[in-house]
Design a protein around this motif. Structure first.
Motif, mmCIF file in Angstrom:
data_model
loop_
_atom_site.group_PDB
_atom_site.id
_atom_site.type_symbol
_atom_site.label_atom_id
_atom_site.label_comp_id
_atom_site.label_asym_id
_atom_site.label_seq_id
_atom_site.Cartn_x
_atom_site.Cartn_y
_atom_site.Cartn_z
ATOM 1 N N GLN A 170 0.090 6.938 -10.996
ATOM 2 C CA GLN A 170 -0.871 7.936 -10.526
ATOM 3 C C GLN A 170 -1.215 7.707 -9.058
ATOM 4 O O GLN A 170 -1.350 8.656 -8.281
ATOM 5 N N GLN A 171 -1.319 6.440 -8.666
ATOM 6 C CA GLN A 171 -1.577 6.127 -7.256
ATOM 7 C C GLN A 171 -0.381 6.529 -6.397
ATOM 8 O O GLN A 171 -0.544 7.056 -5.293
ATOM 9 N N GLN A 205 0.111 9.619 -3.284
ATOM 10 C CA GLN A 205 0.682 9.428 -1.949
ATOM 11 C C GLN A 205 1.878 10.328 -1.679
ATOM 12 O O GLN A 205 2.187 10.629 -0.519
ATOM 13 N N ARG A 245 -1.415 3.722 -14.213
ATOM 14 C CA ARG A 245 -2.327 3.823 -13.060
ATOM 15 C C ARG A 245 -1.565 3.657 -11.745
ATOM 16 O O ARG A 245 -1.851 4.357 -10.763
ATOM 17 N N GLU A 283 0.802 -1.213 0.000
ATOM 18 C CA GLU A 283 0.000 0.000 0.000
ATOM 19 C C GLU A 283 0.836 1.265 0.000
ATOM 20 O O GLU A 283 0.315 2.359 -0.103
ATOM 21 N N HIS A 313 4.071 0.963 -5.070
ATOM 22 C CA HIS A 313 3.468 1.274 -6.365
ATOM 23 C C HIS A 313 4.512 1.591 -7.422
ATOM 24 O O HIS A 313 4.323 1.331 -8.613
#
Length: 458
Positions: free
Chosen positions: A54-55, A59, A51, A19, A24
């Motif tokens: 982008q996540q 963060q 994607r 997470e 990522h």
């Protein structure tokens, strides 16, 4: 991470490891190591990688990694504008982020914007003075900007560290050529072909130098033949052979080679242009129209539109001539293009619109030649209804430009109608001197000279 370091995608695909931010980013790190010499190859699963980035950015909005890696994906998939925008974002976050600077510089060099690239590369070189990638990119940017001394110095530094660097050897040869030292360039290219026999660019540039600088077309063709055997799928060698044959007047051999190039790469614009030149030279106007239509599907310039007008005028299609003349004038509303457009309007019988254009052009014209051309068109509009007024306009046109072909032909025609055949012949002789291949004018002059009605001027 080990796979990313060698440019391999993660085994599990584009799946986040957890997470956190790096969970990522890690699955996408491999794109930083991929080769960018052939953009547009694509990356399987690129959408999922974007994607993930982008996540990650959601963060950590201060990190340079998400925009930089997004830029790499866009670059590798052949989207340079989007790649450049992402690289700029990464640099704005940290102005010393040299990976973003040098990738952006490469894109700027490809786009023909070397000055901006030089500024970026100088900033990166201050941080990494011994980085060969930066030094080579700097040399390439200097060369493109015409700063040959700086380009020579930078490429020499690269070759000092890596004497067999193929791209640097090729660039050094190009610098030699730009400096007018083609014999040195040819020697260096020969060395490069020995060390890197699979360098298509070295073979092609060698053949070009032999043809364009050494003035050895047969030597160039021999080298091209060897290259065609080595690189059977490369259209550029057939294209160069076609050009050499075309410029030597061997039109059929040229067309054969150029067709082979086009078979290997359909739609290749540079080849289509040479085929167009060959078809025009052989007065194969229908074939020329086909080649031109393929060119215009991809790009068009004022020269292309003028060529279209020439082709369709020879095909006798005045509607198409008007179509392209209107496009030419709309693309650039110069008086020169106005003359072309007005002539096309007259050929289609649209005299009112042509007359308005001609009057406006006479007010705007700043050169005697253009004013002369407009006066000749104006005379042509009234020669049947008011021949004396037309004659006066034509004489004025010839005072402004004695080489006005249209005025010479029109005034000759008026003299024929008035029975002044000797005067008509004098003007036809001048017109033929400007257009010696015009058989129709020669026949007309011969008829005048043999006519029993020809009389001496008073």
């Amino acid at each position: 991470l080990e796979r990313a370091a060698s440019g391999q995608a993660p085994q599990a695909g584009a799946a986040a490891l957890g997470e956190g931010f790096f969970d990522h980013v890690v699955p996408v790190l491999f794109v930083a190591r991929l080769d960018s010499t052939d953009p547009g190859g694509g990356i399987p699963g690129s959408g999922s990688y974007l994607r993930l980035l982008q996540q990650a950015e959601a963060q950590n909005r201060s990190s340079v990694l998400p925009p930089y890696l997004q830029g790499r994906i866009h670059e590798l998939e052949g989207r340079p504008d989007q790649a450049a925008a992402q690289y700029r974002r990464s640099i704005r976050r940290t102005d010393s982020f040299y990976p973003g600077q040098r990738r952006l510089a490469v894109l700027l060099i490809r786009e023909g914007r070397p000055e901006e690239a030089i500024e970026l590369l100088q900033r990166s070189a201050a941080l990494l003075p011994d980085d060969l990638f930066l030094r080579y990119s700097m040399a390439e940017a200097y060369y493109q900007a015409g700063k040959l001394e700086d380009a020579s110095s930078e490429v020499a530094r690269v070759l000092l560290e890596e004497p067999d660097h193929p791209a640097a050897l090729l660039l050094r040869a190009r610098v030699f050529l730009a400096e007018g030292k083609w014999t040195q360039a040819l020697r260096l290219l020969h060395l490069l072909r020995l060390r890197q026999p699979d360098s298509r660019e070295a073979w092609l540039l060698s053949a070009r130098v032999l043809y364009e600088e050494a003035l050895d077309p047969e030597g160039a063709l021999k080298l091209i033949g060897e290259a065609q055997t080595r690189f059977p799928g490369a259209p550029e060698f057939h294209e160069l052979a076609g050009r050499i044959h075309l410029e030597a007047g061997r039109t059929q051999e040229a067309l054969d080679e150029l067709q082979l190039a086009l078979d290997l790469q359909p739609g290749r614009v540079s080849t289509l242009r040479l085929l167009l030149e060959g078809a025009t030279r052989m007065r194969r106007w229908l074939q020329a129209a086909i080649h031109l239509s393929e060119i215009l599907e991809q790009e068009r310039s004022g020269e292309d539109l003028l060529k279209a007008i020439e082709i369709y005028r020879n095909l006798g299609d005045s509607a198409q001539v008007l179509h392209y003349a209107e496009q030419l004038y709309q693309s650039s509303c110069t008086v020169e293009n106005l003359v072309v457009y007005a002539r096309a309007l007259l050929a289609e019988g649209q005299t009112d619109q042509a007359a308005a254009l001609i009057e406006g052009g006479l007010q705007r014209s700043e050169t005697p030649a253009l004013s002369s051309a407009l006066l000749a068109l104006k005379a042509g509009m009234i020669e049947e209804q008011a021949p004396e007024e037309a004659m006066a306009l034509l004489r004025e046109a010839l005072l402004l430009d004695p080489l006005n072909y249209e005025a010479l032909v029109t005034i000759a025609g008026l003299y024929v109608e008035q029975g002044e055949l000797r005067k008509a012949g004098l003007y036809l002789e001048q017109a033929i001197a400007l257009d010696p291949d015009n058989a129709a004018l020669r026949v007309q002059l011969q008829n005048i000279e043999t006519s029993p009605g020809t009389r001496s001027p008073p």
